[in-house]
Design an enzyme around this catalytic site. Structure first.
Site, mmCIF file in Angstrom:
data_model
loop_
_atom_site.group_PDB
_atom_site.id
_atom_site.type_symbol
_atom_site.label_atom_id
_atom_site.label_comp_id
_atom_site.label_asym_id
_atom_site.label_seq_id
_atom_site.Cartn_x
_atom_site.Cartn_y
_atom_site.Cartn_z
ATOM 1 N N GLU A 74 0.812 -1.228 0.000
ATOM 2 C CA GLU A 74 0.000 0.000 0.000
ATOM 3 C C GLU A 74 0.841 1.271 0.000
ATOM 4 O O GLU A 74 0.873 2.018 0.991
ATOM 5 C CB GLU A 74 -0.974 -0.004 1.182
ATOM 6 C CG GLU A 74 -1.991 -1.122 1.102
ATOM 7 C CD GLU A 74 -3.128 -0.974 2.112
ATOM 8 O OE1 GLU A 74 -2.965 -0.256 3.103
ATOM 9 O OE2 GLU A 74 -4.185 -1.609 1.893
ATOM 10 N N GLU A 103 -6.278 -8.178 -0.378
ATOM 11 C CA GLU A 103 -6.735 -8.156 1.016
ATOM 12 C C GLU A 103 -8.208 -7.784 1.024
ATOM 13 O O GLU A 103 -8.642 -6.949 0.231
ATOM 14 C CB GLU A 103 -5.997 -7.082 1.829
ATOM 15 C CG GLU A 103 -4.525 -7.315 2.010
ATOM 16 C CD GLU A 103 -3.878 -6.211 2.855
ATOM 17 O OE1 GLU A 103 -4.602 -5.457 3.538
ATOM 18 O OE2 GLU A 103 -2.647 -6.106 2.808
HETATM 19 C C1 GLA Z 1 -4.241 -2.580 5.001
HETATM 20 C C2 GLA Z 1 -2.873 -3.171 5.177
HETATM 21 C C3 GLA Z 1 -2.858 -4.372 6.085
HETATM 22 C C4 GLA Z 1 -3.751 -4.152 7.263
HETATM 23 C C5 GLA Z 1 -5.148 -3.834 6.799
HETATM 24 C C6 GLA Z 1 -6.135 -3.658 7.928
HETATM 25 O O1 GLA Z 1 -4.908 -3.114 3.944
HETATM 26 O O2 GLA Z 1 -2.271 -3.505 3.960
HETATM 27 O O3 GLA Z 1 -1.525 -4.584 6.502
HETATM 28 O O4 GLA Z 1 -3.253 -3.103 8.029
HETATM 29 O O5 GLA Z 1 -5.100 -2.626 6.092
HETATM 30 O O6 GLA Z 1 -7.422 -3.343 7.455
#
Ligand code: GLA
Ligand code: GLA
Length: 700
Positions: free
Chosen positions: A189, A338
């Site tokens: 991210e 995710e």
């Molecule tokens: C993001 C991050 C993860 C985690 C999630 C929690 O997507 O990439 O590491 O922190 O948020 O929602």
């Protein structure tokens, strides 16, 4: 080219392996009685993957098998590991320890689970930033970030890049040929930038390279305004909110290019050491606009994103559009790297998704073109910032209630995977989206409620309901495959993009422009023609004036009677063949009776400009008009309101995924008899409870 080269090498590799080991790989593919088949290292990768983020570094090795066993039982076929484990991978400068990771990957493989490795650069170890303090980022307020959270690194810093590259190289050398490793996620991210002096110098060099001379820059940014004139490159500041529009846009482009080179630094070293069958991606964030995702995607094999609802329940339109946006980065299928198992920990109210909603959401993801859905995360961390986040297994190591729903999904993915193999989303309608335009509008909204994503979704929703499939692409994408192209807010338009649109219309395409289109040039300066700038001649009309609104104003005409909200553009027609579709009713005097939407036929094509922000009911009628005028038909056929249908197509037929997001049970009559993939057998109708799902296939 790249893909076919890849599948060819995979094929050759399979043959060699089969010759060497007597076809166990091919045998494994057919599956064996008993528990889930062990991973076939080459050919057995499921075409639809259920996954989860797993952090083996947080748990004793003696526990791994129990977790993997539970994953296997739930049908999990992929784990993403490693993306925050730098301090375990390199406990001291230059001392790498990847043996544990190798054992974790092998253990997962024994349970039929493939691995995606995340490079750990989003979380540098304490020794690293202590020893090389220049690698820490400087926040916008001038303070240095510090250890104890994540993303504390400076993405532009050469030393940091060198260290991150060495780490990625170690990983790629060790696992680049590992048969259980499917691919790579670089970092995690991308979002945090640095505002230190060295980065500012890089920005100044970037500006110099782009503009060549200070005279050119001063002219294009109109720096005579407020005495902003630069006489030395080193005077150029960093501005992120209130600066000169040309400066603001340049900073964003620099940020995007710097993320791209940050990524390429690791990507090149992975590619040099990994089998071509291993993909390289990074996990993006839907509507997040911190950088230009088209710029950053272009070096990747696959796009992926982290799909979180946060507070409330899933909005299938805004979320669906984010899927389509992500699919548009490389214009092919993508992964949900995710997603939330029930709830998150970072929203205002971290409510859970309803029972059945997680499964429904996963199918909605697949319908939009996802080939994997991976939950963050597997098990609650015993300590750390995210103790409260949703998981499938609690701190005690036993399943939480949601586990059973995910396991149901795992079984369904196993059934539907082969049917979905090789299918993708094909659309007759494209919506154009550009970061330049979104940034430009957001910096100068002119009506604080004016959210360009909300505007885009206001077009997306009715168009999706009619066409049942939408692509979202950037304005320089090839457009000829589309019957209808809609640009809701193409505020910044380059000459090349204008040419792309003009060619599209001249070749018979139907183009619809929404508010604020064609106002700005590539330096975020005003076009010297009124909106839509370079498209005025083609339209045979233009925007005379724009008005931010304190309350909705009436509009009426071809799309019935309704209102324009937030914003209204007074249009005029110049050419006799440019027709007025809608007019404003009585409002501020200026707008009274004036054109609000105009259209012109151009050969077999057309161009339309909508100057009103239409209310939902009028937008629905407008969408119906647009699709009728361009002969866009529903891909599937009629479905009850609240039932979403997602078509995917391949060489061997079509697959339709149906999800009931309405508040009551629904019956859907199918346009023809289809194979019910989840239940088995041929059927002419399906009944869907709330959050119910059907996967239907047809060879036609
Ligand atoms: C993001 C991050 C993860 C985690 C999630 C929690 O997507 O990439 O590491 O922190 O948020 O929602
Ligand atoms: C003030 C300033 C002007 C201009 C206007 C805009 O009056 O003095 O330079 O910025 O606001 O409303």
């Amino acid at each position: 080219m790249k893909l076919s080269a890849k599948s060819f090498s995979r094929f050759v590799f399979t043959l060699c392996l089969a010759a060497l080991v007597g076809l166990p790989a091919l045998r494994a593919q057919t599956g064996q009685a008993g528990s889930a088949p062990p991973v076939d290292p080459v050919t057995g990768v499921p075409s639809l993957l259920l996954g989860t983020a797993w952090y083996p570094e947080q748990w004793p090795e003696s526990r791994w098998d129990a977790d993997l066993e539970l994953m296997q039982k739930a049908g999990v076929r992929m784990v993403r590991v490693g993306e925050f484990a730098w301090s375990r991978m390199e406990p001291q400068d230059g001392q790498y320890d990847l043996d544990w990771l190798s054992r974790a990957i092998a253990a997962a493989g024994r349970h039929g689970i493939y691995t995606v490795i995340g490079t750990p650069s989003a979380a540098p170890p304490a020794w690293l930033t202590q020893k090389y303090p220049e690698t820490l980022r400087t926040k916008e307020d001038g303070r240095k970030d510090e250890h104890g959270n994540r993303q504390q690194f400076n993405w532009a810093n050469p030393k940091y890049r060198e260290l991150a590259r060495s780490m990625a190289e170690q990983l790629a050398q060790r696992f680049g040929h590992n048969p259980y490793v499917l691919g790579w996620q670089i970092d995690n991210e991308y979002s945090a930038n640095s505002y230190d002096d060295a980065t500012k110098k890089q920005f100044q060099d970037w500006v110099r390279k782009r503009y060549g001379t200070l005279d050119n820059l001063n002219e294009r940014w109109t720096t005579a305004y407020w005495s902003e004139t630069y006489s030395n490159w080193n005077q150029i500041p960093i501005e992120t909110k209130y600066g000169n529009p040309g400066l603001l846009l340049s900073w964003k482009r620099f940020v995007s290019d710097t993320w791209r080179s940050y990524q390429k630094n690791q990507l090149d070293v992975i590619r040099a050491n990994a089998d071509p069958r291993q993909f390289i991606t990074t996990n993006m964030m839907g509507w997040f606009d911190g950088y230009d995702h088209y710029t950053v995607s272009q070096d990747l094999d696959m796009a992926s994103w982290d799909d979180y609802v946060g507070e409330g329940q899933l909005d299938p339109y805004r979320n669906g559009a984010a899927h389509d946006l992500t699919r548009g980065f490389l214009r092919r299928n993508f992964w949900v790297m995710e997603t939330q198992p029930g709830s998150v920990n970072w929203a205002k109210i971290n409510n859970s998704l309803n029972k059945g909603e997680v499964r429904a959401m996963a199918w909605h993801d697949v319908g939009h073109g996802a080939d994997a859905v991976s939950y963050w995360q597997w098990r609650s961390d015993l300590n750390g910032q995210e103790e409260y986040h949703g998981t499938m297994v609690g701190a005690d190591g036993t399943p939480v209630p949601l586990y059973a729903e995910v396991a149901e999904l795992g079984a369904e993915f196993a059934k539907a995977g082969p049917v979905l193999a090789g299918t993708s989303v094909k659309s007759d309608v494209a919506i154009l989206h550009s970061y330049d335009s979104r940034w430009a509008i957001n910096w100068q909204r002119h009506n604080s409620e004016y959210d360009p994503v909300t505007e885009l979704v206001s077009y997306y929703k009715p168009l999706r309901n009619i066409a049942q499939s939408i692509d979202i692409v950037n304005p320089s994408a090839p457009l000829n495959q589309y019957k209808l192209v809609v640009a809701p807010g193409l505020n910044v338009i380059s000459d090349a993009e204008a040419k792309n649109l003009i060619d599209y219309v001249n070749q018979g395409g139907n183009l619809v422009l929404g508010q604020r289109s064609g106002m700005k040039n590539i330096d975020n300066g005003l076009q010297t023609e009124r909106q839509p700038g370079p498209l005025v001649d083609l339209l045979g009309g233009r925007v005379e004036q724009y008005y931010a609104l304190t309350s909705p104003v009436p509009v009426s005409g071809a799309w019935g009677a309704g209102t324009s909200q937030l914003w209204a553009e007074l249009l005029s027609t110049k050419d006799a063949d440019t027709k007025v579709l809608m007019r404003y009713g009585k409002s501020n005097g200026w707008l009274d009776g004036q054109p609000a939407a105009i259209t012109r036929k151009v050969g077999k094509g057309s161009i339309t400009y909508i100057g009103a922000w239409l209310d939902e009911a009028s937008m629905e009628k407008a969408a119906r008009w647009m699709t009728e005028a361009s002969d866009v038909k529903p891909k599937f056929g009629a479905v009850p309101a609240g039932v979403d249908v997602y078509p995917r197509e391949g060489a061997h037929g079509k697959v339709y995924i149906l999800v009931n997001f309405s508040k009551s049970a629904q019956n859907v009559t199918l346009p023809s008899a289809m194979e019910d993939v989840l239940k088995g057998g041929s059927t002419k109708s399906v009944s869907l409870p709330v959050y119910g799902v059907a996967v239907l296939s047809t060879t036609r």
